[in-house]
Design an enzyme around this catalytic site. Sequence first.
Site, PDB file in Angstrom:
ATOM      1  N   ASP A   1      -3.860  -1.582   9.537  1.00  0.00           N
ATOM      2  CA  ASP A   1      -3.775  -1.508   8.077  1.00  0.00           C
ATOM      3  C   ASP A   1      -4.344  -2.745   7.379  1.00  0.00           C
ATOM      4  O   ASP A   1      -4.337  -2.809   6.150  1.00  0.00           O
ATOM      5  CB  ASP A   1      -2.305  -1.373   7.640  1.00  0.00           C
ATOM      6  CG  ASP A   1      -1.784   0.042   7.826  1.00  0.00           C
ATOM      7  OD1 ASP A   1      -2.601   0.954   7.997  1.00  0.00           O
ATOM      8  OD2 ASP A   1      -0.550   0.217   7.800  1.00  0.00           O
TER       9      ASP A   1
ATOM     10  N   LYS B   1       0.852  -1.208   0.000  1.00  0.00           N
ATOM     11  CA  LYS B   1       0.000   0.000   0.000  1.00  0.00           C
ATOM     12  C   LYS B   1       0.877   1.243   0.000  1.00  0.00           C
ATOM     13  O   LYS B   1       1.986   1.249   0.545  1.00  0.00           O
ATOM     14  CB  LYS B   1      -0.978   0.010   1.187  1.00  0.00           C
ATOM     15  CG  LYS B   1      -0.358   0.116   2.587  1.00  0.00           C
ATOM     16  CD  LYS B   1      -0.232   1.532   3.130  1.00  0.00           C
ATOM     17  CE  LYS B   1       0.268   1.567   4.566  1.00  0.00           C
ATOM     18  NZ  LYS B   1       1.247   2.572   4.893  1.00  0.00           N
TER      19      LYS B   1
HETATM   20  O1  C5P Z   1      -2.346  -1.255  14.375  1.00  0.00           O
HETATM   21  P1  C5P Z   1      -0.866  -1.461  14.261  1.00  0.00           P
HETATM   22  O2  C5P Z   1      -0.402  -2.695  14.996  1.00  0.00           O
HETATM   23  O3  C5P Z   1      -0.368  -1.418  12.872  1.00  0.00           O
HETATM   24  O4  C5P Z   1      -0.191  -0.219  14.990  1.00  0.00           O
HETATM   25  C1  C5P Z   1       1.128  -0.225  15.447  1.00  0.00           C
HETATM   26  C2  C5P Z   1       1.313   0.934  16.393  1.00  0.00           C
HETATM   27  O5  C5P Z   1       1.266   2.170  15.670  1.00  0.00           O
HETATM   28  C3  C5P Z   1       0.220   1.063  17.444  1.00  0.00           C
HETATM   29  O6  C5P Z   1       0.519   0.302  18.577  1.00  0.00           O
HETATM   30  C4  C5P Z   1       0.240   2.556  17.741  1.00  0.00           C
HETATM   31  O7  C5P Z   1       1.312   2.848  18.617  1.00  0.00           O
HETATM   32  C5  C5P Z   1       0.584   3.170  16.399  1.00  0.00           C
HETATM   33  N1  C5P Z   1      -0.620   3.603  15.649  1.00  0.00           N
HETATM   34  C6  C5P Z   1      -1.256   4.776  16.020  1.00  0.00           C
HETATM   35  N2  C5P Z   1      -2.364   5.182  15.335  1.00  0.00           N
HETATM   36  C7  C5P Z   1      -2.812   4.478  14.285  1.00  0.00           C
HETATM   37  C8  C5P Z   1      -2.167   3.293  13.872  1.00  0.00           C
HETATM   38  C9  C5P Z   1      -1.055   2.888  14.586  1.00  0.00           C
HETATM   39  O8  C5P Z   1      -0.851   5.447  16.986  1.00  0.00           O
HETATM   40  N3  C5P Z   1      -3.878   4.920  13.614  1.00  0.00           N
END
Ligand code: C5P
Length: 299
Positions: free
Chosen positions: A147, A22
Amino acid sequence: MNATAPNMTRADTSVATTNPSKLNLTLQVLGLRADGFHDLRSLVIGAGLSDRIECMRSDVPGVSVSCNDVELTGPANLACRAATRLAEHLGVDPDLHVDLEKFIPVAGGLAGGSGNAAATLRLCNRLWNGGLTDGELAELGAEIGSDVPLFFSLPAAVMTGRGERVERVSLAWRGWVLLACVDCAVSTSEVFAVWASADGGDSDTDSVERIVRARTAEQIMPCCFNDLEAAVFRVAPDVYRVANAIAGASLGPMRISGAGSTFYRLFDDQETAHRAASRIDELRMGLTTAVVPAPVGLV
Ligand code: C5P
């Protein structure tokens, strides 16, 4: 198939696909939420730099994974976690092996791991006759990572919330993307942790609509922005050095995708994109370049 994969029980018990990467053409960070995530608005397209995934029944109970990147062979692999979560949801006792061939850089802002998870959900739903819709798979995927759901709405989508609310959009443009990947894994959580609201100066709320209507790469590139770019530069000085080198070499506008270490630029024709890739190679900064079609979806 990787040599370490367990034997399959029957020839018809294997399904395979590819998942695209992406690209965040826009990424507006709206603010920190009470749950620690950040609210976003981002226009995302699928790009044809893809990983290959094969899910097969195995003679070993549980979920195992093999990969050309040995660092990714543990249970933390998002494909593994996706299969385990789907099995639990369907009440299936899994006997699954996932073989993953990685081409998308890890922690490069291209959501390769999330794409692997989305593709695995699709494949296992087929393998186990789960009968779930893409919408239901996307909901399960949101538990694996912010994502994951968007992959069910590509080739192009606008994501909001922490990323899990996704609306499909249709771009007028089709063409080629030059990717230039810095050999440096960037942690998404670190980038969000150092993000400051002052970083969002570039944000332009009309950009999404203008990109959706645009017919040429030249019209799209000035509308692209990423509120996380400054935070990525603070976390990863190597990426900042490359940004300066690209700017100094007059290579035209390049942006980074998401919270990662990959620069991109859109082109209408493949040949011009390849010429730009050669100029990036001449910088001799250890960048890996690729020219791939976009927008593309999950197959
Ligand atoms: O959801 P994912 O595991 O990809 O997110 C990894 C980290 O990125 C989360 O633990 C958070 O700290 C940060 N994050 C965030 N806001 C988002 C997506 C991710 O703060 N919208």
